[in-house]
Design a protein around this motif. Structure first.
Motif, short mmCIF file in Angstrom:
data_model
loop_
_atom_site.label_atom_id
_atom_site.label_comp_id
_atom_site.label_asym_id
_atom_site.label_seq_id
_atom_site.Cartn_x
_atom_site.Cartn_y
_atom_site.Cartn_z
N LEU A 247 -2.60 10.01 -8.33
CA LEU A 247 -3.42 9.38 -9.36
C LEU A 247 -2.57 8.84 -10.51
O LEU A 247 -2.90 7.80 -11.10
CB LEU A 247 -4.45 10.39 -9.89
CG LEU A 247 -5.49 10.86 -8.88
CD1 LEU A 247 -6.41 11.90 -9.51
CD2 LEU A 247 -6.30 9.67 -8.36
N TRP A 248 -1.47 9.53 -10.83
CA TRP A 248 -0.60 9.03 -11.89
C TRP A 248 0.21 7.82 -11.42
O TRP A 248 0.60 6.97 -12.22
CB TRP A 248 0.36 10.14 -12.34
CG TRP A 248 -0.24 11.09 -13.32
CD1 TRP A 248 -0.64 12.36 -13.09
CD2 TRP A 248 -0.52 10.84 -14.70
NE1 TRP A 248 -1.16 12.94 -14.22
CE2 TRP A 248 -1.09 12.02 -15.24
CE3 TRP A 248 -0.37 9.74 -15.52
CZ2 TRP A 248 -1.50 12.12 -16.56
CZ3 TRP A 248 -0.77 9.83 -16.86
CH2 TRP A 248 -1.32 11.01 -17.36
N THR A 249 0.51 7.75 -10.13
CA THR A 249 1.31 6.64 -9.60
C THR A 249 0.46 5.40 -9.36
O THR A 249 0.98 4.28 -9.43
CB THR A 249 1.98 7.07 -8.29
OG1 THR A 249 2.70 8.29 -8.50
CG2 THR A 249 2.96 6.01 -7.79
N PRO B 247 -2.00 3.69 -11.07
CA PRO B 247 -2.13 2.61 -12.06
C PRO B 247 -0.91 1.71 -12.19
O PRO B 247 -1.06 0.48 -12.15
CB PRO B 247 -2.43 3.38 -13.36
CG PRO B 247 -3.04 4.65 -12.91
CD PRO B 247 -2.34 5.01 -11.65
N PRO B 248 0.33 2.25 -12.33
CA PRO B 248 1.46 1.32 -12.40
C PRO B 248 1.67 0.50 -11.14
O PRO B 248 2.07 -0.66 -11.20
CB PRO B 248 2.66 2.23 -12.68
CG PRO B 248 2.24 3.59 -12.28
CD PRO B 248 0.79 3.64 -12.53
N VAL B 249 1.36 1.09 -9.96
CA VAL B 249 1.49 0.33 -8.72
C VAL B 249 0.49 -0.82 -8.71
O VAL B 249 0.82 -1.96 -8.32
CB VAL B 249 1.27 1.26 -7.51
CG1 VAL B 249 1.15 0.44 -6.23
CG2 VAL B 249 2.42 2.25 -7.39
N LEU B 250 -0.73 -0.57 -9.17
CA LEU B 250 -1.72 -1.63 -9.22
C LEU B 250 -1.33 -2.73 -10.20
O LEU B 250 -1.54 -3.92 -9.94
CB LEU B 250 -3.09 -1.05 -9.60
CG LEU B 250 -3.74 -0.13 -8.56
CD1 LEU B 250 -5.05 0.44 -9.10
CD2 LEU B 250 -3.97 -0.87 -7.25
N VAL B 251 -0.73 -2.33 -11.32
CA VAL B 251 -0.28 -3.32 -12.30
C VAL B 251 0.82 -4.21 -11.72
O VAL B 251 0.82 -5.44 -11.87
CB VAL B 251 0.20 -2.62 -13.59
CG1 VAL B 251 0.89 -3.61 -14.52
CG2 VAL B 251 -0.97 -1.97 -14.31
N VAL B 252 1.77 -3.57 -11.01
CA VAL B 252 2.86 -4.34 -10.39
C VAL B 252 2.31 -5.28 -9.33
O VAL B 252 2.72 -6.45 -9.23
CB VAL B 252 3.91 -3.38 -9.81
CG1 VAL B 252 4.92 -4.15 -8.96
CG2 VAL B 252 4.63 -2.63 -10.91
N LEU B 253 1.37 -4.78 -8.51
CA LEU B 253 0.77 -5.62 -7.48
C LEU B 253 0.04 -6.81 -8.08
O LEU B 253 0.11 -7.93 -7.55
CB LEU B 253 -0.19 -4.80 -6.62
CG LEU B 253 0.44 -3.75 -5.70
CD1 LEU B 253 -0.65 -2.95 -4.99
CD2 LEU B 253 1.35 -4.41 -4.67
N PHE B 254 -0.64 -6.58 -9.19
CA PHE B 254 -1.42 -7.65 -9.81
C PHE B 254 -0.55 -8.66 -10.55
O PHE B 254 -0.79 -9.87 -10.49
CB PHE B 254 -2.45 -7.05 -10.78
CG PHE B 254 -3.27 -8.10 -11.49
CD1 PHE B 254 -4.27 -8.79 -10.82
CD2 PHE B 254 -3.03 -8.39 -12.82
CE1 PHE B 254 -5.03 -9.75 -11.48
CE2 PHE B 254 -3.78 -9.35 -13.49
CZ PHE B 254 -4.78 -10.03 -12.80
N MET B 255 0.51 -8.17 -11.22
CA MET B 255 1.31 -9.05 -12.08
C MET B 255 2.51 -9.66 -11.36
O MET B 255 3.03 -10.69 -11.80
CB MET B 255 1.80 -8.27 -13.30
CG MET B 255 0.70 -7.76 -14.20
SD MET B 255 1.34 -6.99 -15.70
CE MET B 255 2.15 -8.38 -16.49
N ALA B 256 2.96 -9.08 -10.26
CA ALA B 256 4.16 -9.58 -9.60
C ALA B 256 3.90 -9.98 -8.15
O ALA B 256 4.21 -11.11 -7.75
CB ALA B 256 5.27 -8.52 -9.66
#
Length: 296
Positions: free
Chosen positions: A25-27, A29-38
């Protein structure tokens, strides 16, 4: 009377530890942000590059765009300018870092602060200052014309590849100076004093003691500058060098001016491939330098 030996009871098996979902669960959100932004923009560009003229899908756009001579010229010019600017930044940045770290002089701290200030400025502002200084109607040409009485501008290089390289060296050199200064600050002064006491000349101390310790910082700064200059667009645009068409400038022309989105997507994919190749090369070089230092 026979004694009956009781066999010890087998220890009870401990229950398997329950896997916690908290790390996932902690991992997430940042993975989703990277997938969305990069990842998503890159995949969207790659998908757009497969659009053909008739609206279908295929490699026709790639074939037609990469077959153009202007694209190959822009690619070669981009790589040439980036490599030339990086070499210039490495030479100038190494010289400045050595002077600031080992040759103290009045005002050295002020020079260091000015270098830090350049890092905060946008690239087009430096290019605009170059136009006021070295342009055909700039201050330097006006001074030369006043001294020589000539009606022709003595300096007219801003609209050439040399003008772009000169501007990029001026702007990106601090990205080499700062890592080198940090590396020089970690160098023990006793090591330099011992080398000098053994009769080593300053050049030999620099070549055999200082620079080997600074190779990782030099590689990091040079790789960063090469990556930035490879994707630089503002300096090329603000120098007014119409004949200097780099790959980012060509992407802008295709996507914004002529509105050829599939062709711009092909060029952007090539640009991304160059950047990723450079990044992987830097990681391999950095890992090799790190392992060599640990073995020594």
């Amino acid at each position: 009377m026979t004694a009956v030996l009781e066999t010890p009871a087998a220890p009870a098996e401990s229950p398997a530890p329950r896997r916690s979902l908290r790390p996932i669960l902690w991992t997430l959100p940042p993975v989703l942000v990277v997938l969305f932004m990069a990842v998503y923009p890159i995949m969207r560009v790659l998908w757009e590059s497969t659009t053909t003229k008739d609206g279908g899908r295929g490699a026709g756009t790639w074939t037609s765009v990469l077959a153009e001579q202007s694209v190959r010229n822009a690619l070669w010019r981009t790589v040439t300018i980036a490599v030339s600017s990086t070499i210039g930044c490495l030479l100038l940045g190494t010289f400045l870092a050595i002077v600031l770290a080992f040759i103290p002089f009045p005002g050295s701290q002020l020079v260091g602060r000015l270098i830090d200030t350049v890092l905060t400025l946008p690239s087009f502002l430096v290019t605009l200052a170059f136009t006021f200084l070295y342009g055909t109607a700039g201050a330097v040409n006006a001074l030369i014309e006043k001294l020589t009485g000539s009606g022709e501008p003595a300096l007219n290089f801003l609209s050439t590849p040399w003008g772009v390289i000169f501007a990029e060296i001026t702007f990106f050199t601090p990205f080499v100076v700062r890592p080198l200064l940090a590396a020089f600050a970690q160098l023990p002064r006793e090591q330099l004093d011992v080398a000098s006491s053994l009769g080593a000349t300053p050049w030999r101390v620099l070549r055999q003691v200082v620079l080997p310790e600074a190779w990782p910082a030099l590689a990091a700064g040079g790789s960063l500058v090469l990556l930035l200059t490879l994707n630089e667009f503002g300096i090329v645009l603000f120098t007014g060098a119409k004949g200097v068409i780099t790959l980012p400038a060509l992407i802008y022309t295709r996507g914004i001016v002529t509105f050829d989105l599939p062709g711009a997507a092909v060029l952007a994919s090539v640009q991304v491939l160059l950047s990723l190749t450079l990044y992987l090369g830097y990681r391999l070089l950095f890992a090799r330098l790190t392992s060599t230092r640990q073995e020594s």
